[in-house]
Design a protein around this motif. Sequence first.
Motif, PDB file in Angstrom:
ATOM      1  N   HIS A  31       0.577  -1.487  -0.048  1.00 47.59           N
ATOM      2  CA  HIS A  31       0.077   0.023   0.295  1.00 47.59           C
ATOM      3  C   HIS A  31       1.540   1.397   0.123  1.00 47.59           C
ATOM      4  O   HIS A  31       2.306   1.511   0.510  1.00 47.59           O
ATOM      5  CB  HIS A  31      -0.950  -0.108   1.229  1.00 47.59           C
ATOM      6  N   PRO A  57     -13.372   4.731   7.413  1.00 41.54           N
ATOM      7  CA  PRO A  57     -13.521   4.633   6.613  1.00 41.54           C
ATOM      8  C   PRO A  57     -12.734   3.718   5.560  1.00 41.54           C
ATOM      9  O   PRO A  57     -13.459   3.726   4.565  1.00 41.54           O
ATOM     10  CB  PRO A  57     -14.984   5.483   6.212  1.00 41.54           C
ATOM     11  N   PHE A  58     -11.396   4.332   5.536  1.00 40.46           N
ATOM     12  CA  PHE A  58     -10.934   4.148   4.075  1.00 40.46           C
ATOM     13  C   PHE A  58      -9.326   3.757   4.847  1.00 40.46           C
ATOM     14  O   PHE A  58      -8.608   3.678   4.873  1.00 40.46           O
ATOM     15  CB  PHE A  58      -9.974   5.527   3.144  1.00 40.46           C
ATOM     16  N   ILE A  78     -13.431  -0.123   7.291  1.00 42.64           N
ATOM     17  CA  ILE A  78     -14.073   0.177   5.685  1.00 42.64           C
ATOM     18  C   ILE A  78     -13.065   0.068   4.585  1.00 42.64           C
ATOM     19  O   ILE A  78     -12.500   1.038   4.720  1.00 42.64           O
ATOM     20  CB  ILE A  78     -15.075   1.043   5.556  1.00 42.64           C
ATOM     21  N   GLU A  79     -13.342  -0.931   4.290  1.00 43.71           N
ATOM     22  CA  GLU A  79     -12.100  -1.230   3.245  1.00 43.71           C
ATOM     23  C   GLU A  79     -12.649  -1.877   2.158  1.00 43.71           C
ATOM     24  O   GLU A  79     -13.666  -2.773   1.968  1.00 43.71           O
ATOM     25  CB  GLU A  79     -10.858  -1.682   3.284  1.00 43.71           C
ATOM     26  N   ARG A  80     -12.635  -1.091   0.576  1.00 44.66           N
ATOM     27  CA  ARG A  80     -13.559  -1.740  -0.627  1.00 44.66           C
ATOM     28  C   ARG A  80     -12.309  -2.914  -1.365  1.00 44.66           C
ATOM     29  O   ARG A  80     -12.921  -3.584  -1.880  1.00 44.66           O
ATOM     30  CB  ARG A  80     -13.313  -0.085  -1.127  1.00 44.66           C
ATOM     31  N   GLU A  81     -11.113  -2.337  -1.153  1.00 45.61           N
ATOM     32  CA  GLU A  81      -9.845  -2.672  -1.888  1.00 45.61           C
ATOM     33  C   GLU A  81      -9.495  -4.248  -1.686  1.00 45.61           C
ATOM     34  O   GLU A  81      -9.372  -4.534  -0.524  1.00 45.61           O
ATOM     35  CB  GLU A  81      -8.806  -1.759  -2.919  1.00 45.61           C
ATOM     36  N   ALA A  82      -9.662  -5.139  -2.270  1.00 41.50           N
ATOM     37  CA  ALA A  82      -9.521  -6.713  -1.858  1.00 41.50           C
ATOM     38  C   ALA A  82      -8.220  -7.257  -1.309  1.00 41.50           C
ATOM     39  O   ALA A  82      -8.680  -7.212  -0.376  1.00 41.50           O
ATOM     40  CB  ALA A  82     -10.191  -7.390  -2.929  1.00 41.50           C
ATOM     41  N   TYR A  84      -6.149  -4.764  -0.065  1.00 41.67           N
ATOM     42  CA  TYR A  84      -5.897  -4.084   1.364  1.00 41.67           C
ATOM     43  C   TYR A  84      -6.882  -5.108   2.208  1.00 41.67           C
ATOM     44  O   TYR A  84      -6.265  -4.942   3.652  1.00 41.67           O
ATOM     45  CB  TYR A  84      -5.782  -2.856   1.033  1.00 41.67           C
ATOM     46  N   GLN A  85      -7.751  -5.151   1.872  1.00 46.08           N
ATOM     47  CA  GLN A  85      -8.932  -6.532   2.950  1.00 46.08           C
ATOM     48  C   GLN A  85      -7.721  -7.246   3.745  1.00 46.08           C
ATOM     49  O   GLN A  85      -7.993  -7.647   4.957  1.00 46.08           O
ATOM     50  CB  GLN A  85      -9.590  -7.055   2.502  1.00 46.08           C
TER      51      GLN A  85
END
Length: 123
Positions: A31, A57-58, A78-82, A84-85
């Motif tokens: 990242h 949230p990010f 909250i994280e959208r990118e797989a 980074y999850q």
Amino acid sequence: HTGAEYDAEGSAARFFYCVKATADDRAGSKHPTVKPIALMRWLVRLVTPPGGMVLDPFAGTGTTAEAAFYEGFSCTLIEREAEYQADIARRMRLIMAGPEERIREIVKAKASDIDAGPLFGGT
């Protein structure tokens, strides 16, 4: 002459100490904006009341969650990118495994970044 002269070139780092994240802070993540855990611990203590919850949230790689954990706060990420999850899951797993396992994982991550060249199977 106005009296005050200054050099208007350069980044904000001229005025603020901006430490970079260490390999330990990165925990193997690629990242681009991993924050130092010490900085995030200070920030969560600064803005979170005793027994409070931190909302990120990010979440990126989860450094805020790690900081909240060490400071005794709850945390919602909250994280959208797989990708980074997966980094967050690895970070949390290493926290729970303890410092020795974390060191082993960081050493493995550093070793995988080394290109040994064609003699040893690299490029």
